[in-house]
Design an enzyme around this catalytic site. Structure first.
Site, mmCIF file in Angstrom:
data_model
loop_
_atom_site.group_PDB
_atom_site.id
_atom_site.type_symbol
_atom_site.label_atom_id
_atom_site.label_comp_id
_atom_site.label_asym_id
_atom_site.label_seq_id
_atom_site.Cartn_x
_atom_site.Cartn_y
_atom_site.Cartn_z
ATOM 1 N N HIS A 84 -0.140 4.249 -4.111
ATOM 2 C CA HIS A 84 0.254 4.463 -5.470
ATOM 3 C C HIS A 84 -0.799 3.812 -6.307
ATOM 4 C CE1 HIS A 84 4.531 4.954 -4.370
ATOM 5 N NE2 HIS A 84 4.590 4.205 -3.539
ATOM 6 N N ASN A 157 11.043 4.583 -5.873
ATOM 7 C CA ASN A 157 10.728 5.769 -5.611
ATOM 8 C C ASN A 157 11.556 7.274 -6.445
ATOM 9 O OD1 ASN A 157 7.977 5.401 -3.861
ATOM 10 N ND2 ASN A 157 8.663 6.113 -2.236
HETATM 11 FE FE1 HDD Z 1 4.924 0.596 -1.099
HETATM 12 C C1 HDD Z 1 3.282 -0.262 -3.635
HETATM 13 C C2 HDD Z 1 7.630 2.464 -2.843
HETATM 14 C C3 HDD Z 1 7.247 1.599 1.305
HETATM 15 C C4 HDD Z 1 3.690 -1.489 1.064
HETATM 16 N N1 HDD Z 1 5.429 1.188 -3.026
HETATM 17 C C5 HDD Z 1 4.265 0.534 -4.116
HETATM 18 C C6 HDD Z 1 4.686 0.845 -5.238
HETATM 19 C C7 HDD Z 1 5.792 1.618 -5.334
HETATM 20 C C8 HDD Z 1 6.039 1.635 -3.886
HETATM 21 C C9 HDD Z 1 6.362 2.578 -6.340
HETATM 22 C C10 HDD Z 1 4.035 0.882 -6.564
HETATM 23 C C11 HDD Z 1 4.508 -0.199 -7.363
HETATM 24 C C12 HDD Z 1 3.507 -0.601 -8.614
HETATM 25 O O1 HDD Z 1 2.962 0.768 -9.530
HETATM 26 O O2 HDD Z 1 2.482 -1.660 -8.306
HETATM 27 N N2 HDD Z 1 6.992 1.011 -0.951
HETATM 28 C C13 HDD Z 1 7.317 2.367 -1.931
HETATM 29 C C14 HDD Z 1 9.112 2.546 -1.287
HETATM 30 C C15 HDD Z 1 9.277 2.415 -0.087
HETATM 31 C C16 HDD Z 1 7.917 1.570 0.535
HETATM 32 C C17 HDD Z 1 10.275 3.364 -2.482
HETATM 33 C C18 HDD Z 1 9.645 2.971 1.209
HETATM 34 C C19 HDD Z 1 11.654 3.161 1.119
HETATM 35 N N3 HDD Z 1 5.244 0.455 0.573
HETATM 36 C C20 HDD Z 1 6.558 0.511 1.560
HETATM 37 C C21 HDD Z 1 6.530 0.256 2.746
HETATM 38 C C22 HDD Z 1 5.373 -1.161 3.054
HETATM 39 C C23 HDD Z 1 4.645 -0.851 1.536
HETATM 40 C C24 HDD Z 1 6.900 0.342 4.328
HETATM 41 C C25 HDD Z 1 4.676 -1.584 3.962
HETATM 42 C C26 HDD Z 1 5.367 -2.220 5.368
HETATM 43 N N4 HDD Z 1 3.614 -0.420 -1.375
HETATM 44 C C27 HDD Z 1 3.460 -1.121 0.152
HETATM 45 C C28 HDD Z 1 1.693 -2.372 -0.279
HETATM 46 C C29 HDD Z 1 1.826 -1.856 -1.793
HETATM 47 C C30 HDD Z 1 2.570 -0.538 -2.721
HETATM 48 C C31 HDD Z 1 0.528 -1.590 0.487
HETATM 49 C C32 HDD Z 1 0.367 -0.613 -2.291
HETATM 50 C C33 HDD Z 1 -0.023 -1.127 -3.885
HETATM 51 C C34 HDD Z 1 1.395 -2.458 -4.005
HETATM 52 O O3 HDD Z 1 1.674 -2.574 -3.128
HETATM 53 O O4 HDD Z 1 1.637 -2.981 -5.483
HETATM 54 O O5 HDD Z 1 2.559 -3.375 -0.658
#
Ligand code: HDD
Length: 702
Positions: A84, A157
């Site tokens: 993202h 999402n």
């Molecule tokens: Fe995630 C960011 C949504 C599964 C780990 N995720 C992130 C953002 C969104 C989502 C909208 C951006 C937030 C922003 O605008 O800063 N992610 C989802 C959705 C998922 C999902 C809807 C499944 C239903 N994500 C998911 C899993 C993991 C992560 C399974 C890890 C085990 N996601 C992350 C992260 C992020 C992230 C690595 C990267 C940047 C952040 O968190 O702030 O922790």
């Protein structure tokens, strides 16, 4: 000796000093009329030249202003989000319609009309920060509610399901989707071997593949897409009773997407298409709105529903559990500073407030670890919560202290608890505090094992349900998307394996993709882990086309004009568009504009290659015969109309555009999507446009 550069900088300095006179004693370097200073507050006399020993001599180390400036510049970037990375944010509020105290004690839902400030960030998932907005991808839809009882982050999402069922596979799916590690490309697209290799080996991703191969993955803008919390969460009321919930965001303007060929061209014409759209809408006062919807259900429903409600690759069709609309979110303020707000905002799924709780969805459980961890890496300090965009707007008091960049520091001696000081510092509150829902029914115990529940094993039934819920045109788009993406895989066995999986979804789909790939024989279907249910009823709510808008408001028309165009028609179009909250942009051979029929000069918003028709929801050609003949010689003008045709847009026209249509090969193709504005009113044209596209054409041209 004084050089010309010296003199210029002295003059500049004098002008600035002049502007700065009479300012506050403690000025910062920000804001008009103030004096430029160093970070230490020392006024800068010359910001144009480094300090040198002699006119052509070396720079000297004692130039503390230069060193501070470059040092700070060198550290401007922070790591982009690991997923993202590319996103865009805005401020607004959530307004609750009616008290929901019977189902939750969560503060935003306490009374009718209560407004809770929010910050929203939309994003693409797999793309790097500098990519284009219109890549085929899932869109992030993350909302931070600054409630009176702490921050609640709903990190969702624009699709209600996910690729994987267990968080341990997240690094794999993201590695596979992003650029390949040896070559560093392709960026911003899943159309490559690694992605399709992985997903074709992971049948649980099939349902999500249907969504990302659909038009949901290429939204017209953030304003026209739905959002989903994905997982099943819990709402908990003051008596400690829990109700399961799935969160939905419904765009007030209705859903809309672009078509794939258009998306590729928009990526070139305006890589910032989505962020510009949001910025323009908010700054012109057309505040985008979504309604928050809840699908509420209990244990009894969860037990009898055909799929496990803890499985994030499944939906609950709206026809089975209706979406109850409980409030609206309005985005009404752009950021003051992109970095401070959009880049530094830190969403965490574990940020919940009293009245909202988790379930055992294994994807959600893993996310609850990841987000906090990732913020430390990105923002560099456990004190990222002190940044204004992340700090709660309600009173807060912890006993945590110090660390990099601690900005909110308590006074006094109390930094532990229990203590006997007076005043004693912050204390816990068993009544008002967050209490985890104690599930009386579930006894979560058993041997420690790494396993996937049996109830997660059906990977194809809902994928099929999604496909059969689409219109014929939407199905065509899904087939084309699979064909496009798989045609970019070098290894043919990946294509074959994917087709073997698709046979478990729908034979017609698999056959059509195979045909598109030039594959003569279909492979044997992959043996499914569980026999798919073939007769799930279609869910019309899953289709974008079946849930179109009730007006054309919030959309944009591109009017291609030439010298001698009918001024009266242009005026009528503009007046009607304004009335219906539709934006009009004029595109002309030069940005200086044209001289319309009544002799007036009308400035243009874009010159033709700067305003291709892909940037508009519908187009109009207002041309004199001479004007159209000149346009006919320009490839960009021919593309303007032939793209509008190919993308099934409504095309209005007045005057004599025939030479242009002729040159673009459209004369014999003019269908009911072409509307003469000499014969029909602009109001009638806009009513037709409410259908968004003239879809019958799609089936003719594919
Ligand atoms: Fe995630 C960011 C949504 C599964 C780990 N995720 C992130 C953002 C969104 C989502 C909208 C951006 C937030 C922003 O605008 O800063 N992610 C989802 C959705 C998922 C999902 C809807 C499944 C239903 N994500 C998911 C899993 C993991 C992560 C399974 C890890 C085990 N996601 C992350 C992260 C992020 C992230 C690595 C990267 C940047 C952040 O968190 O702030 O922790």
């Amino acid at each position: 000796m004084t050089t010309p550069d010296d003199r210029r900088s002295v003059q500049l300095g004098e002008q600035r000093a002049e502007r700065g006179r009479g300012g506050e004693t403690h000025q910062t370097a920000v804001g008009g009329g103030q004096r430029l200073t160093t970070q230490q507050g020392v006024v800068v006399s010359d910001d144009q030249n480094t300090l040198r020993a002699g006119e052509r001599g070396p720079s000297v180390l004692e130039d503390f202003h230069f060193r501070e400036k470059i040092f700070h510049f060198d550290h401007e970037r922070i790591p982009e989000r690991v997923v993202h990375a590319r996103g865009y944010g805005a401020h607004g509020y959530f307004e609750n319609y009616e008290p929901l105290t019977d189902i939750t004690r969560a503060d935003p839902f306490g009374e009718a009309g209560r407004r809770t400030p929010v910050f929203v960030r939309f994003s693409t998932v797999a793309e790097n920060k500098g990519s284009t907005d219109l890549a085929r991808d899932v869109r992030g839809f993350a909302v931070k509610f600054y409630t009176r009882e702490g921050n609640w982050d709903l990190v969702g999402n624009n699709m209600p399901v996910f690729f994987i069922q267990d968080a341990i596979k997240f690094p794999d799916v993201i590695h596979a989707a992003k650029q390949e590690p040896d070559r560093g490309f392709p960026q911003a697209q899943t159309a490559h071997d690694n992605f399709w290799d992985f997903v074709s080996l992971m049948p649980e991703s099939t349902h999500m593949l249907m969504w990302i191969m659909s038009d949901r993955a290429i939204p017209r803008s953030f304003r026209f897409m739905e959002g989903f919390g994905v997982h099943t969460f819990r709402l908990v009321n003051a008596d400690g009773r829990s109700t399961f919930v799935k969160f939905h965001w419904k765009p007030k303007l209705g859903m809309q997407s672009v078509v794939w060929n258009e998306a590729m061209k928009i990526s070139g014409a305006d890589p910032d298409f989505h962020r510009r759209d949001l910025w323009d809408a908010i700054t012109t006062g057309s505040f985008p709105e979504w309604e928050l919807g809840l699908q509420l259900f209990d244990e009894e429903f969860a037990d009898r529903f055909g799929f496990d409600v803890l499985d994030p690759t499944k939906i609950i069709p709206e026809e089975e559990v209706p979406v109850r609309r409980v409030g609206r979110m309005v985005l009404n303020r752009v950021v003051d500073n992109f970095f401070a707000e959009t880049e530094q905002v830190a969403f965490c799924t574990q940020n919940v407030i009293p009245g909202i709780d988790f379930t055992n969805d294994p994807l959600l459980q893993g996310r609850n670890f990841s987000y906090l961890d990732t913020q430390l890496k990105r923002l560099g300090s456990p004190n990222f919560t002190h940044l204004p965009i992340n700090a709660p707007k309600c009173p807060f008091a912890t006993l945590q202290q110090d660390g990099h960049m601690a900005m909110i520091n308590p006074a006094g001696r109390v930094n532990y608890e229990p203590n006997s000081w007076d005043p004693p510092g912050p204390r816990e509150d068993p009544q008002a505090g967050f209490r985890t829902f104690a599930d009386g029914q579930a006894t979560e115990a058993g041997p420690k094992r790494r396993l996937r529940p049996e109830s997660f094993a059906d990977h194809y039934s809902q994928a099929r349900q999604f496909f059969i819920s689409q219109t014929e045109v939407e199905q065509r788009h899904i087939i084309d998307a699979f064909t496009f993406e798989l045609s970019k895989c070098d290894r043919t066995e990946i294509r074959t394996r994917m087709l073997a999986g698709l046979r478990n979804v729908d034979e017609d789909l698999a056959r059509a993709v195979a045909q598109g790939l030039g594959l003569r024989e279909l492979p044997e279907p992959l043996p499914p882990a569980m026999e798919p249910v073939r007769d799930l009823a279609p869910s019309p709510k899953l289709s974008i086309a079946k849930n179109g808008p009730s007006s054309f408001a919030g959309r944009k028309i591109g009017v291609l004009v030439t010298d001698g165009a009918d001024a009266a028609v242009l005026d009528r179009v503009r007046a009607e568009a304004e009335q219906q909250q539709v934006t009009v942009e004029l595109i002309a051979p030069t940005v200086g504009g044209v001289e319309v029929g009544n002799g007036n000069r009308v400035p243009a918003d874009q010159k033709i290659d700067g305003g291709p028709s892909v940037l508009y929801d519908a187009v109009i050609v207002l041309a004199s015969k001479d004007g159209a003949s000149q346009l006919a010689t320009k490839p960009t003008a021919r593309d303007f109309v032939s793209d509008a045709y190919a993308h099934c847009k409504f095309i209005g026209y007045a005057g004599d555009p025939a030479p242009l249509f002729e040159a673009a090969g459209l004369s014999s193709l003019m269908d009911e999507g072409f509307i003469s504005l000499d014969e029909r009113s602009p109001a009638e044209f806009l009513t037709r446009c409410t259908q968004l596209r003239f879809w019958p054409r799609q089936l003719v041209i594919t």
